[in-house]
Design an enzyme around this catalytic site. Sequence first.
Site, PDB file in Angstrom:
ATOM      1  N   TYR A  65       0.831  -1.200   0.000  1.00  0.00           N
ATOM      2  CA  TYR A  65       0.000   0.000   0.000  1.00  0.00           C
ATOM      3  C   TYR A  65       0.869   1.254   0.000  1.00  0.00           C
ATOM      4  O   TYR A  65       1.821   1.374   0.779  1.00  0.00           O
ATOM      5  CB  TYR A  65      -0.923   0.031   1.228  1.00  0.00           C
ATOM      6  N   GLY A  72      -5.131   5.892   0.020  1.00  0.00           N
ATOM      7  CA  GLY A  72      -6.487   5.994   0.535  1.00  0.00           C
ATOM      8  C   GLY A  72      -7.448   5.158  -0.275  1.00  0.00           C
ATOM      9  O   GLY A  72      -7.231   3.962  -0.517  1.00  0.00           O
TER      10      GLY A  72
END
Length: 524
Positions: A65, A72
Amino acid sequence: MIHTAQNNETQAIVHFGYQTLSLEDVVAIAKGAKAELNSSEEYHRYIQQGADFIDNLLKEEGVIYGVTTGYGDSCTVSVGLDLVDELPLHLTRFHGCGLGNTLSGMQARAVMACRLSSLAYGKSGVSYALLKRIALLLNLNITPVIPEEGSVGASGDLTPLSYLAAVLIGERDVIYQGVKQSTADVYAKLNIIPLKLRPKEGLALMNGTAVMTALACLAFDRAKYMAKLSSRITAMASLTLQGNSNHFDDILFAAKPHPGQNQIAAWIREDLNHHHHPRNSDRLQDRYSIRCAPHIIGVLQDSLPFMRQFIETELNSANDNPIIDAEGEHVLHGGHFYGGHIAFVMDSMKNVIANIADLIDRQMALVMDPKFNNGLPANLSGSTGPRSVINHGFKAVQIGVSAWTAEALKQTMPASVFSRSTECHNQDKVSMGTIAARDCLRVLQLTEQVAAAALLSMTQGINLRIQNNELDASSLTPSLAKTLTQVKADFSFLTEDRPLEHILRQTIDKIQRGEWEVCHSTQR
C-alpha cells in the site's frame, strides 16, 4: 532524553534512536536544543533493514500500500514499477493545499522532533539517511513553513506534514535565520543536496500524528505552568480581598484526598503562610472563586499524569501505516495514524484551562467591585483626592478579562465529536486531533492573557493594602514577595490612568516563557 554537552557553551542535546522521548525533550527541541541521532552500527542496520525489506518486496513485485498502489480510496489502483519512484513526489505535491496561519518556529521544530521520533522507532520502512536529514535541518534551524489548517487527524496530519516532506526534497519555503525563503535558495547557499524520497518515505513522513502531538507537547508545558501560576494568583487574590486562609487548611483537604487538588491547596497555603499569618479574615466563608480554587485548578493538576501518558505514548510510537516489520518480514496495514488519544487530551485540556480563565475572571470581578472587595477603591484605582473622579484604574482591563474568558469558554466544544467522512468515505471516521490541539492552544493564549491581567491587578491590590496599613509587607511569604518584586520591576503602581496594552503584552510573553517565579517547596 536531554543531555548537555560542553562545547564553547552548554548546549542541550536530545537523542533519537532507542531512547524514549519525554514531553520535555520535544519542548527543548522546540526552544532550540540540538538533535542527535544514534550513530551506532547496530542502530543504523536496524533502521536500514526496513528500507531494504521494501526494496526486496519491490523486486519480487509485491503489492505494498502506498508503494505499488494509490493512496487511501485509491488503494485498488496499481502503480507500475516504472512509476514507483515518482509516487512519493506526487503525494507531497497534491497535499500542498494548507491554509490559515502558519505554525511558529517553535511549533515547526516540535513537529520535526515528533516525526523524527516516530520514524526513529524503526517500523516505517525509511532509510537512515532520511532520519539524518531531519536531524540536520533541526540543527541548522531550517524549519518548514507549515500552514496550520487542513488536517482531520486521520490519516494523520497529511497536509501539514507534506510541508516537511516537501522541504526535504528541496521544495516550498522554510524559515532560515529568521527569514522566510525558498527551500531551494537555502539549500543552494548551504550546499545541501535535496533528498530523493525512497518508495515509502513520502507516506511515512506524512501519514502520522506529528503535528497534533507536537502541539500537545507544547500545550502540556504551558498548562503545567498555568496550574502553578493560577495557584499563585489565587493566593494574591485572597490577600487582596483579606480572605480566610483556613479554606486551604491541610486537615480540611485530607478529607478529600485528590492528590492534585491537595497539591494546589498546599501551594496556596504555603504562599499565604496559613498558620502564621498575623491577620486572618473574620469572615466564615469566602466566595467560591477563592474558597474552591484548589478544587477548580486541581482538576487540571490531577489530569496532568494521564495527559502526559497519552501524549508520550503517542510520541514514542510508530504512528504510521502500513507498519513495516522487517525482522518478521511483515507489512501490517492498520490505523496507527489515528489521533484519538491526542484529540481526547486536547479537548480535555482546553476544558480545564478555560475553567481556570473563568476562575480568575471571577476573582478579578471581586477585587474590582467595592461591594465585594472589602474596602478597596473601585477598580483598584490608586488615585486619591480630587483627581480620583477622573481615574478608572483597571476598569477596562476587567472588561478585557471578561471578553477573553468568554472567548476561551466558547472554544471548549470538543472537536473530536465533529468527525467528518472524507476521501471517498475511506477516511469515514476521523479524530480531529489537530483541530482540538489548535483550539487548546487558543484557549491557553486567552487564559494567559487573563492571568497577565490578574498578576498586575493583584499586585496593585496588595500594594493598596500595604499603603493603607492593612497588610504588613514583612508578613509576606518569600514566594509571594518574589512574585510581587518581579511584577513591580516592570509595572509601576497605577495612580493616573495610562494605556496598559504594552505591559500586558510583556507580561503575557513572560508567562509563555515561564519567567514568573512560581516554584514552591512542596512541588509534586
